[in-house]
Every structure is written in structure tokens, then in C-alpha cells.
Design an enzyme around this catalytic site. Structure first.
Site, PDB file in Angstrom:
ATOM      1  N   ASP A  51       0.834  -1.213   0.000  1.00  0.00           N
ATOM      2  CA  ASP A  51       0.000   0.000   0.000  1.00  0.00           C
ATOM      3  C   ASP A  51       0.867   1.262   0.000  1.00  0.00           C
ATOM      4  O   ASP A  51       0.656   2.179   0.801  1.00  0.00           O
ATOM      5  CB  ASP A  51      -0.929   0.024   1.219  1.00  0.00           C
ATOM      6  CG  ASP A  51      -1.634  -1.293   1.461  1.00  0.00           C
ATOM      7  OD1 ASP A  51      -2.088  -1.902   0.480  1.00  0.00           O
ATOM      8  OD2 ASP A  51      -1.726  -1.722   2.628  1.00  0.00           O
ATOM      9  N   GLU A 227     -11.351  -0.650  -3.513  1.00  0.00           N
ATOM     10  CA  GLU A 227     -10.629  -0.035  -2.407  1.00  0.00           C
ATOM     11  C   GLU A 227      -9.393   0.675  -2.941  1.00  0.00           C
ATOM     12  O   GLU A 227      -9.111   0.646  -4.145  1.00  0.00           O
ATOM     13  CB  GLU A 227     -10.219  -1.088  -1.364  1.00  0.00           C
ATOM     14  CG  GLU A 227      -9.218  -2.116  -1.892  1.00  0.00           C
ATOM     15  CD  GLU A 227      -8.864  -3.185  -0.871  1.00  0.00           C
ATOM     16  OE1 GLU A 227      -9.618  -3.349   0.115  1.00  0.00           O
ATOM     17  OE2 GLU A 227      -7.839  -3.871  -1.069  1.00  0.00           O
TER      18      GLU A 227
END
Length: 484
Positions: A51, A227
Site C-alpha cells: 500500500d 478499495e
């Protein structure tokens, strides 16, 4: 026997050609709007950091943060170059609580500079309920976010108090927005993307709108997921990438598009591309690319996508706890219609270049049926990308390796240029090696002279590239390439 384009692409990804073709389908052939200098980085940039988020600040530093495999803290690095982040000292700026909110599953931090202060958005669960994931914000007034005091601004509350994560913020016009992923009652188990205006860096205002729901087959593999949104604006449009499906090799990047002047808080303003824009590549050995961010090169002229991927497909156990999602970075390009082209997740090692013909912003070296060409219509971006690597013949030479066929190099046969795998012979190594010279028509560009045929260069004529001499001004121009 000469293959058809369809068969050729089957060679590109023996186990997943249809996926690759689909990934490039939304926008058609690759062609940039304008030239920008090439960049050179080495992947993976940072090991075991998922991420990833990289932001370039006005102080001349790049700042980096990402999820750590233990999901127990927030870390940061800074460096004056992107490659420098690979070896920069990592600092823990915040650690999980011993209990209560923010005591488990510390996920996906993002770093933003708003109104003269730094903010970190992240998601966290509770030690007594690790799946009670909510969004939180930290604030720091220091000039350097690796130092100073981080103040907890608490949970970013939403009208529905439910599983929420991956907050990101951006501005359009005079409005600051927050986009996040949240459990969606219509999905049963899964997340959609929501958008709201902000009244402060940790507070949303008004009624959130759902702008994307996982409905396509590539968004619902393993889990129904949208997401990890990230925004880049260009050409009067807002482009929002997001990630979909489970966090294994099926993880992929999708794209939403809206006009910058549109009402972004209306779901109808957003259009979803029907296929992923970045997905796993068997050819380059990169799997599950996703949860990206955007930044720019050191000279400010090239746009970069930062994302994580694994160097293997098969995972033992829950992929969420597999630690080997590594931070990666590569340049992306802009098509003539103003849309982004992310290509494929490039192989480990040096990032590739495009070789633009001297005097043109649309003609590039590219391979088709493994023959080297120079035209404006490569079938896909990666067909026009090559890595400059140490020459197979040594002695200060270079070799040009295909981005989407790693292990295949440009070599000359009968003065024609072909993309071929090495056969182990000294002849191949010589034929696939070149001396990189200052551009014959522009010293700031490059020309490539055959290692075993001095005075003969890669030169394009009528759409094909051959090994030829370059005696006239026109010939020298045709043997000169700008690296992008």
C-alpha cells in the site's frame, strides 16, 4: 511461420493472454500526447512494504509511507530522489495502541500536506475485534513529518459506522474531497468506494455518495472489493484508480474518470473503465499489482505510478498476511485521447524506456511479430518499451531487452532487427550488443551502433528498423532516438 496478432499475444502471456489484452482494451493503441524525458529506477524499490504512498513536497524531499507486514505501526522515509528511498533510514512515527481503537491491523497510511500541516490517514481495528476497521487521522505541524509530534485527531466518522478503510484526499476546484472504501449493504460482504466533501482535514460533510461498486468479474474474484483509491488530474479530467478483488494474484487496478468541472458528488459523473488498467503479468513475474499512489519524477516532467506487487503467484495461507508485497515504481504515459496508459507491471531491475524517433512525438521503436518497427501504432505500450542492460558482449556495450518479453533482446540478422532469446552462442551475444552513442542528430538523444559492425546503427526506414550506415543528415536523424 508468421503468426497473427492474436497468436502473438498468446506468446506474450502463456497462461493469461486474454487478461493482458483486456487490460489494454479500454483505450486502444498507445500514443503519448507530449514527450517527457525517460526515468530510470530499479524495482523492487522497497521490500515488504505494501500500500505504498510517495509524495513529493516543496522542500525537495520525497516522503514515503506504507503498510508493514506486522500491521503494528506507521513508518516513514524521506530522500531527495525516488531511488534514494530504497536505502533511506526508516522512522517509526506512530505505534498501535495496547487496546481499544487503533490497536490492531494498522493499514495503508497516506501522507498529505494540508493548510501548512501534515496529515496521515490510516485504517485500524481493535485488539478485541481486529476486523472492526475504521479510518483515523493524525496531525503534525512540523516541517519534517519524520520528526515533531503526531496528534491523534481520532476517527473519521461516516454516517454508517461500519468497516471503512483506505481514505485518500484530493481537491477539485475549491472543494477538498475524501474518498474511501466501506462495507456496502448491497454486497453482503464487500466494499464500494464512497466520496464526500470535507469541512476539515479529518471531517467529512454532507451525504457521501457511492461512486463505484464491484460488479465486473475482475472486481469480484475471491472478494467483492473496490478499495485503495488514488487520484491524478490531467487534461480537464479527474482519473481515480482503485484496486479490486482479493489481495492475491487476482488483485488488479481499475479506473474511474470524471470531468473536472462536473459534480463529483454525483455518481453519474463517474465512468468506470470496463477492464483493469494494471494487472498481474506472468511474463514479467509480477502478481497482484495494486493499492497505488501517484508522484512525479525528479525533474517534474514524468508521471509515476507507485504500487505493490508480489514476485510470485502461489501463496501459502491468507494472502493478507503474506509479507512479500513490495513497493514498485514506474513511469506511465498519456494517450492522444488524454487518458493514462499504465502498461504492465515491469520486471524486477531497471525500468524500461520508450525510444521516440528524432523529430516526432508519436513514432516509437516497437516490436510486432518480433520484428522491430518504428511507427505510431504499437498494439500495446509494452511493445514499445525496452530496458537498456549491460551488453551481452561486454566491453562497455549495452543490450536492449524487451519489457514484455524479458529474456528476449534486439539482435540483428541480415541487417534486420529482431526480438529473440539468446541461444548461448558468442554470435548471438555480439549481434545483440550495441554501443550507446550520443545521438547523431541530437547529442542529447541516443544512437545505437552495432558492436560487431562499426558504423552501422539502428535506423528506421519506411516503418522498419534495420542496421544501416548513417551518412546524410536525414539518415543520421533516422538513427537518433529520444529516450522517454
Amino acid at each position: 511461420m508468421r503468426s497473427t496478432p492474436f497468436h502473438r499475444r498468446r506468446l506474450f502471456q502463456a497462461a493469461g493472454a486474454a487478461a493482458v489484452a483486456a487490460a489494454v482494451a479500454p483505450f486502444g493503441p498507445a500514443a503519448p500526447v507530449s514527450a517527457s524525458p525517460g526515468v530510470l529506477y530499479s524495482n523492487a524499490l522497497v521490500q515488504q512494504r505494501a500500500d505504498p504512498f510517495i509524495v513529493r513536497h516543496t522542500d525537495g524531499y520525497y516522503y514515503f509511507t506504507a503498510s508493514v507486514p506486522a500491521y503494528d505501526r506507521i513508518v516513514m522515509r524521506r530522500a531527495t530522489t525516488i531511488q534514494g528511498l530504497a536505502t533511506a533510514q526508516e522512522v517509526t512515527v506512530w505505534q498501535k495502541h495496547a487496546g481499544g481503537p487503533m490497536s490492531a491491523h494498522i493499514w495503508a497510511p497516506e501522507l498529505h500536506y494540508i493548510g501548512g500541516k501534515w496529515y496521515v490517514y490510516f485504517a485500524a481495528g481493535r485488539a478485541d475485534d481486529v476486523w472492526a476497521i475504521r479510518m483515523y487521522a493524525l496531525e503534525n505541524a512540523s516541517a519534517n513529518p519524520l520528526s515533531g509530534t503526531w496528534t491523534e485527531r481520532g476517527q473519521i466518522t461516516t454516517p454508517r459506522d461500519s468497516f471503512s478503510l483506505d481514505a485518500t484526499t484530493f481537491t477539485s476546484g475549491s472543494t477538498r474531497y475524501l474518498c474511501w472504501a466501506q462495507s456496502d449493504p448491497e454486497l453482503g460482504s464487500g466494499t464500494s468506494l464512497y466520496l464526500a466533501a470535507m469541512s476539515s482535514p479529518w471531517t467529512i460533510t454532507g451525504t457521501p455518495v457511492r461512486i463505484s461498486k464491484p460488479t465486473h468479474s475482475w472486481e469480484t474474484i475471491g472478494h467483492k472489493v473496490n478499495e485503495g483509491a488514488a487520484v491524478v488530474k490531467r487534461n480537464g479530467r479527474v482519473f481515480m484508480t482503485f484496486s479490486a478483488s482479493a489481495t492475491d494474484a487476482n488483485y488488479a487496478v481499475g479506473l474511474l474518470t470524471a470531468a473536472e468541472g462536473a459534480n463529483l458528488l454525483s455518481a453519474s459523473s463517474w465512468t468506470k473503465s470496463p477492464q483493469p488498467v494494471l494487472r498481474s503479468s506472468d511474463a514479467t513475474g509480477q502478481f497482484g499489482p495494486g493499492h497505488n499512489s501517484f508522484t512525479v519524477s525528479e525533474d517534474g516532467q514524468s508521471d509515476l505510478i507507485v504500487y505493490h506487487a508480489r514476485p510470485y503467484k502461489d501463496i501459502s495461507g491468507d494472502p493478507l498476511y503474506d509479507p512479500n508485497r513490495h513497493t514498485r515504481v514506474q513511469k506511465f504515459y498519456w494517450r492522444s485521447d488524454g487518458t493514462p496508459d499504465f502498461g504492465i507491471p515491469v520486471a524486477d531491475g531497471a525500468t524500461p524506456y520508450r525510444f521516440a524517433a528524432h523529430g516526432s512525438s508519436t513514432v516509437f521503436l516497437n516490436h510486432y511479430d518480433f520484428r522491430l518497427r518504428a511507427n505510431a501504432t504499437p498494439a500495446m505500450l509494452a511493445d514499445s518499451q525496452f530496458r537498456i542492460v549491460a551488453g551481452l558482449a561486454g566491453s562497455g556495450t549495452v543490450s536492449l531487452e524487451s519489457a514484455n518479453f524479458p529474456g528476449r533482446y534486439l539482435r540483428h540478422r541480415n541487417y534486420e532487427l529482431w526480438l529473440e532469446a539468446g541461444d548461448g552462442s558468442a554470435q548471438f551475444r555480439q549481434d545483440a550488443s550495441f554501443h550507446r552513442r550520443a545521438g547523431l542528430a541530437d547529442a542529447a538523444a541516443a544512437s545505437f551502433e552495432a558492436a560487431n559492425f562499426p558504423g552501422r546503427y539502428l535506423r528506421h526506414v519506411n516503418g522498419l528498423v534495420n542496421l544501416l550506415t548513417a551518412a546524410t543528415d536525414a539518415e543520421r536523424a533516422a538513427a537518433t532516438f529520444r529516450l522517454e
